[in-house]
Design a protein around this motif. Sequence first.
Motif, short mmCIF file in Angstrom:
data_model
loop_
_atom_site.label_atom_id
_atom_site.label_comp_id
_atom_site.label_asym_id
_atom_site.label_seq_id
_atom_site.Cartn_x
_atom_site.Cartn_y
_atom_site.Cartn_z
N ALA A 50 1.32 -9.22 -14.74
CA ALA A 50 2.01 -8.59 -15.87
C ALA A 50 1.76 -9.37 -17.15
O ALA A 50 1.61 -10.59 -17.13
CB ALA A 50 3.51 -8.53 -15.58
N GLU A 51 1.72 -8.67 -18.25
CA GLU A 51 1.56 -9.32 -19.55
C GLU A 51 2.88 -9.99 -19.92
O GLU A 51 3.90 -9.32 -20.10
CB GLU A 51 1.16 -8.29 -20.61
N ALA A 52 2.89 -11.30 -20.00
CA ALA A 52 4.12 -12.04 -20.28
C ALA A 52 4.43 -12.08 -21.76
O ALA A 52 5.58 -12.13 -22.16
CB ALA A 52 4.03 -13.45 -19.72
N GLU A 53 3.39 -12.08 -22.60
CA GLU A 53 3.56 -12.09 -24.04
C GLU A 53 2.63 -11.02 -24.62
O GLU A 53 1.43 -11.04 -24.35
CB GLU A 53 3.20 -13.46 -24.61
N THR A 58 -3.20 -10.64 -19.25
CA THR A 58 -2.52 -10.49 -17.96
C THR A 58 -2.99 -11.52 -16.94
O THR A 58 -2.83 -11.32 -15.74
CB THR A 58 -2.74 -9.07 -17.40
N ILE A 59 -3.58 -12.62 -17.39
CA ILE A 59 -4.10 -13.64 -16.49
C ILE A 59 -2.99 -14.60 -16.06
O ILE A 59 -2.25 -15.12 -16.90
CB ILE A 59 -5.25 -14.45 -17.14
N TRP A 60 -2.88 -14.81 -14.78
CA TRP A 60 -1.95 -15.78 -14.20
C TRP A 60 -2.75 -16.66 -13.25
O TRP A 60 -3.78 -16.25 -12.71
CB TRP A 60 -0.85 -15.07 -13.42
N TYR A 61 -2.27 -17.88 -13.02
CA TYR A 61 -2.93 -18.80 -12.09
C TYR A 61 -2.01 -19.12 -10.94
O TYR A 61 -0.81 -19.38 -11.14
CB TYR A 61 -3.35 -20.09 -12.81
N LEU A 62 -2.57 -19.12 -9.76
CA LEU A 62 -1.86 -19.52 -8.55
C LEU A 62 -1.95 -21.04 -8.47
O LEU A 62 -3.05 -21.60 -8.46
CB LEU A 62 -2.52 -18.88 -7.33
N VAL A 63 -0.80 -21.72 -8.43
CA VAL A 63 -0.78 -23.18 -8.41
C VAL A 63 -0.08 -23.74 -7.18
O VAL A 63 0.11 -24.96 -7.06
CB VAL A 63 -0.15 -23.76 -9.70
N GLY A 64 0.29 -22.89 -6.26
CA GLY A 64 0.95 -23.29 -5.02
C GLY A 64 1.37 -22.04 -4.28
O GLY A 64 1.21 -20.93 -4.79
N PRO A 65 1.91 -22.19 -3.08
CA PRO A 65 2.37 -21.01 -2.33
C PRO A 65 3.45 -20.26 -3.12
O PRO A 65 4.49 -20.82 -3.43
CB PRO A 65 2.94 -21.59 -1.04
N GLN A 66 3.15 -19.04 -3.49
CA GLN A 66 4.04 -18.19 -4.28
C GLN A 66 4.50 -18.89 -5.56
O GLN A 66 5.66 -18.80 -5.96
CB GLN A 66 5.24 -17.73 -3.45
N GLN A 67 3.57 -19.60 -6.21
CA GLN A 67 3.85 -20.27 -7.48
C GLN A 67 2.75 -19.92 -8.47
O GLN A 67 1.58 -20.23 -8.25
CB GLN A 67 3.92 -21.79 -7.29
N TYR A 68 3.16 -19.30 -9.58
CA TYR A 68 2.23 -18.79 -10.57
C TYR A 68 2.61 -19.29 -11.96
O TYR A 68 3.80 -19.42 -12.27
CB TYR A 68 2.24 -17.25 -10.60
N ILE A 69 1.60 -19.55 -12.80
CA ILE A 69 1.83 -19.87 -14.21
C ILE A 69 1.01 -18.92 -15.05
O ILE A 69 -0.07 -18.48 -14.65
CB ILE A 69 1.50 -21.35 -14.56
#
Length: 89
Positions: A50-53, A58-69
């Motif tokens: 989803a577009e956060a701003e 709409t790019i997000w990064y997976l940084v852990g199990p079910q953890q996105y930034i």
Amino acid sequence: MIQDVQFTATVAADGGLRIRSSPDASGSNIVGSVAQGTQVNVEGKVLNGAEAEPGKGTIWYLVGPQQYIYGAEGYVVPLGGTATPAAGQ
């Protein structure tokens, strides 16, 4: 859709970034945060989050199990590389 990428990056966003349980900016999915200047290990790139701003993609990064930034341009900088690509790239 998650693109299989792996790299270490520095959070460059002013004030840091929230860690969310899904790649969207709903208020109920915040599970933590990372401060500006913190190194993170990126394990994947979400191409259809989803577009956060508005207007920042709409790019997000997976940084852990079910953890996105959220990965708007300039928010996450790969070590030894350039800032994250602009929206739509």
